[in-house]
Enzyme design. Structure first.
Site, PDB file in Angstrom:
ATOM      1  N   ASP A  45       0.951  -1.227   0.107  1.00  0.00           N
ATOM      2  CA  ASP A  45      -0.092   0.120   0.101  1.00  0.00           C
ATOM      3  C   ASP A  45       0.880   1.438   0.070  1.00  0.00           C
ATOM      4  O   ASP A  45       1.848   1.392   0.702  1.00  0.00           O
ATOM      5  CB  ASP A  45      -1.048  -0.090   1.284  1.00  0.00           C
ATOM      6  CG  ASP A  45      -2.032   0.976   1.149  1.00  0.00           C
ATOM      7  OD1 ASP A  45      -1.701   2.254   1.234  1.00  0.00           O
ATOM      8  OD2 ASP A  45      -3.218   0.557   1.239  1.00  0.00           O
ATOM      9  N   ARG A  47       0.323   3.931   1.119  1.00  0.00           N
ATOM     10  CA  ARG A  47       0.159   4.817   2.129  1.00  0.00           C
ATOM     11  C   ARG A  47       1.002   4.511   3.291  1.00  0.00           C
ATOM     12  O   ARG A  47       1.004   5.244   4.403  1.00  0.00           O
ATOM     13  CB  ARG A  47      -1.290   5.081   2.647  1.00  0.00           C
ATOM     14  CG  ARG A  47      -2.084   5.795   1.378  1.00  0.00           C
ATOM     15  CD  ARG A  47      -3.783   5.555   1.608  1.00  0.00           C
ATOM     16  NE  ARG A  47      -3.890   4.014   1.597  1.00  0.00           N
ATOM     17  CZ  ARG A  47      -4.949   3.431   1.826  1.00  0.00           C
ATOM     18  NH1 ARG A  47      -6.189   4.581   1.968  1.00  0.00           N
ATOM     19  NH2 ARG A  47      -5.290   2.294   1.527  1.00  0.00           N
ATOM     20  N   HIS A  99      -1.499  -2.815   8.286  1.00  0.00           N
ATOM     21  CA  HIS A  99      -2.371  -1.638   8.531  1.00  0.00           C
ATOM     22  C   HIS A  99      -3.652  -1.620   8.524  1.00  0.00           C
ATOM     23  O   HIS A  99      -4.106  -2.726   7.674  1.00  0.00           O
ATOM     24  CB  HIS A  99      -1.811  -0.451   7.492  1.00  0.00           C
ATOM     25  CG  HIS A  99      -2.173  -0.806   6.018  1.00  0.00           C
ATOM     26  ND1 HIS A  99      -3.289  -0.167   5.348  1.00  0.00           N
ATOM     27  CD2 HIS A  99      -1.682  -1.811   5.283  1.00  0.00           C
ATOM     28  CE1 HIS A  99      -3.359  -0.643   4.309  1.00  0.00           C
ATOM     29  NE2 HIS A  99      -2.327  -1.586   4.225  1.00  0.00           N
TER      30      HIS A  99
HETATM   31 CO    CO Z   1      -2.667  -3.359   2.740  1.00  0.00          CO
END
Ligand code: CO
Length: 210
Positions: A45, A47, A99
């Site tokens: 990801d 982020r 996350h």
């Molecule tokens: Co993820």
């Protein structure tokens, strides 16, 4: 009018110049020595960038990322990274960082056919199945997904412990493996307190003899 990717190259030039202005030997030092203390196994990801969220610099964390931060025992890529970081770089800590709001985990929870990625998501579904009793008691879908994020990290920490690579490193020099979860909405990392630091932390059937 430049394409968006060209901005990356321009940014890079500015960054490299800034680094050298700050410390003329910056790249010389970095090129000569890779000595990270940490291996990071995180989600792909965009982020969740390992260095940025931990306030670390290039050279400090060896990184492996895949969808939903998985430790899959047939994954040659992950195993190669693990071996290199433990045996050559001699990292002291391996961190699995999931996350909240993880798309991979959410996809694994629905019953849709996602094509090729089904095979990868199946590893997360296995974690769900193992903890189905607990998860089924959480009515709110988002909360249930976030609990699965935590359970998945814990399972991947155990998967690391099951490798002969980690067990050898435990015996030789006592490394530690950790499970964390990062919050996209507040930028905070939660330590899930599932640290494993020796062979006795692992179910006996998974322990290899010397
Ligand atoms: Co993820």
């Amino acid at each position: 009018m430049s394409d968006s990717y060209q901005k990356l190259l321009e940014n890079n030039k500015a960054w490299a110049e800034w680094r050298v202005r700050d410390n003329p030997n910056y790249f010389k030092h970095l090129a000569e020595l890779q000595n990270p203390e940490f291996l990071w196994i995180g989600c792909s990801d965009s982020r969740v960038p390992a260095n940025e969220i931990t306030g670390t610099e290039p050279g400090e964390i060896f990184v492996h990322r895949n969808i939903a931060n998985m430790v899959v025992h047939t994954d040659l890529n992950m195993l190669s990274v693990l071996q290199y970081s433990l045996e050559v770089l001699q990292v002291k800590h391996v961190i699995v960082c999931g996350h909240y709001g993880c798309g991979g985990v959410r996809y694994a929870m629905d019953n849709k056919d996602h094509g090729m990625v089904n095979k990868w998501l199946c590893n997360i579904k296995e974690v769900y199945a193992k903890h189905a009793t607990e998860l089924s008691q959480i009515a709110d879908q988002e909360k249930r997904a976030n609990r699965l994020v935590e359970l998945n990290v814990m399972e991947q920490v155990r998967n690391l412990a099951k490798t002969s690579l980690v067990q050898k490193a435990w015996k030789k020099r006592g490394i530690k493996i950790h499970g964390w979860a990062y919050g996209l909405e507040n930028g905070r990392i939660t330590d899930l307190n599932v640290m494993m630091g020796e062979i006795n932390d692992l179910d006996p059937v998974f322990r290899f003899e010397d």
